[in-house]
Motif scaffolding. Sequence first.
Motif, PDB file in Angstrom:
ATOM      1  N   ILE A  95       0.860  -1.172   0.000  1.00 34.89           N
ATOM      2  CA  ILE A  95       0.000   0.000   0.000  1.00 34.89           C
ATOM      3  C   ILE A  95       0.902   1.229   0.000  1.00 34.89           C
ATOM      4  CG2 ILE A  95      -1.857  -1.224   1.205  1.00 34.89           C
ATOM      5  CD1 ILE A  95      -1.263   0.656   3.612  1.00 34.89           C
ATOM      6  N   SER A  96       0.399   2.338  -0.512  1.00 31.88           N
ATOM      7  CA  SER A  96       1.208   3.550  -0.548  1.00 31.88           C
ATOM      8  C   SER A  96       0.317   4.784  -0.537  1.00 31.88           C
ATOM      9  CB  SER A  96       2.101   3.560  -1.794  1.00 31.88           C
ATOM     10  OG  SER A  96       1.324   3.661  -2.968  1.00 31.88           O
ATOM     11  N   THR A  97       0.942   5.879  -0.189  1.00 32.56           N
ATOM     12  CA  THR A  97       0.268   7.167  -0.243  1.00 32.56           C
ATOM     13  C   THR A  97       1.302   8.223  -0.604  1.00 32.56           C
ATOM     14  OG1 THR A  97      -1.306   8.621   0.869  1.00 32.56           O
ATOM     15  CG2 THR A  97       0.524   7.802   2.192  1.00 32.56           C
ATOM     16  N   GLN A  98       0.840   9.326  -1.160  1.00 33.37           N
ATOM     17  CA  GLN A  98       1.749  10.393  -1.552  1.00 33.37           C
ATOM     18  C   GLN A  98       1.476  11.655  -0.745  1.00 33.37           C
ATOM     19  OE1 GLN A  98       1.018  10.708  -5.764  1.00 33.37           O
ATOM     20  NE2 GLN A  98       2.627   9.236  -6.214  1.00 33.37           N
ATOM     21  N   ILE A  99       2.506  12.400  -0.511  1.00 32.48           N
ATOM     22  CA  ILE A  99       2.497  13.719   0.104  1.00 32.48           C
ATOM     23  C   ILE A  99       2.031  13.716   1.556  1.00 32.48           C
ATOM     24  CG2 ILE A  99       1.874  16.136  -0.177  1.00 32.48           C
ATOM     25  CD1 ILE A  99       3.142  15.284  -2.714  1.00 32.48           C
ATOM     26  N   ARG A 100       0.719  13.510   1.805  1.00 38.14           N
ATOM     27  CA  ARG A 100       0.155  13.671   3.141  1.00 38.14           C
ATOM     28  C   ARG A 100      -0.370  12.349   3.694  1.00 38.14           C
ATOM     29  NH1 ARG A 100      -1.214  19.037   5.050  1.00 38.14           N
ATOM     30  NH2 ARG A 100      -1.634  17.682   6.794  1.00 38.14           N
ATOM     31  N   LEU A 101       0.212  11.895   4.792  1.00 38.04           N
ATOM     32  CA  LEU A 101      -0.247  10.664   5.429  1.00 38.04           C
ATOM     33  C   LEU A 101      -1.589  10.839   6.120  1.00 38.04           C
ATOM     34  CD1 LEU A 101       3.055   9.497   7.153  1.00 38.04           C
ATOM     35  CD2 LEU A 101       2.037   8.594   5.075  1.00 38.04           C
TER      36      LEU A 101
END
Length: 106
Positions: A21-27
């Motif tokens: 899983i991943s996310t960009q910029i803001r957790l």
Amino acid sequence: ADHPCAVYVHWSSQAMPYLLISTQIRLETGPTLCGDEWSDPDVMKYLGAELHSDSGNCFKVYKTPDTPRVVLNKLARIGYCVVASSGVGQTCIWTLFKPEDTQAAT
């Protein structure tokens, strides 16, 4: 259907116990990317993720509006454990693994 970018082998969720899983910029706000187009559709539904294809990409990804924390907690409830995490540029990535004895739980 044939994949436009490369040749892939379709594996069952039983043969592929890993999940990225991943996310960009803001957790804190999401969205969270939960899998590719070959991910287990039942797990993706449980996560509230929908399949998306961004303009210019020749692949699809499952995306949920939930934050990574919420997604990680949901995955822990069904037997997945974080085995690694990393930051790559402005992206945060988690690798999760589901041991064989818990694979039948989903």
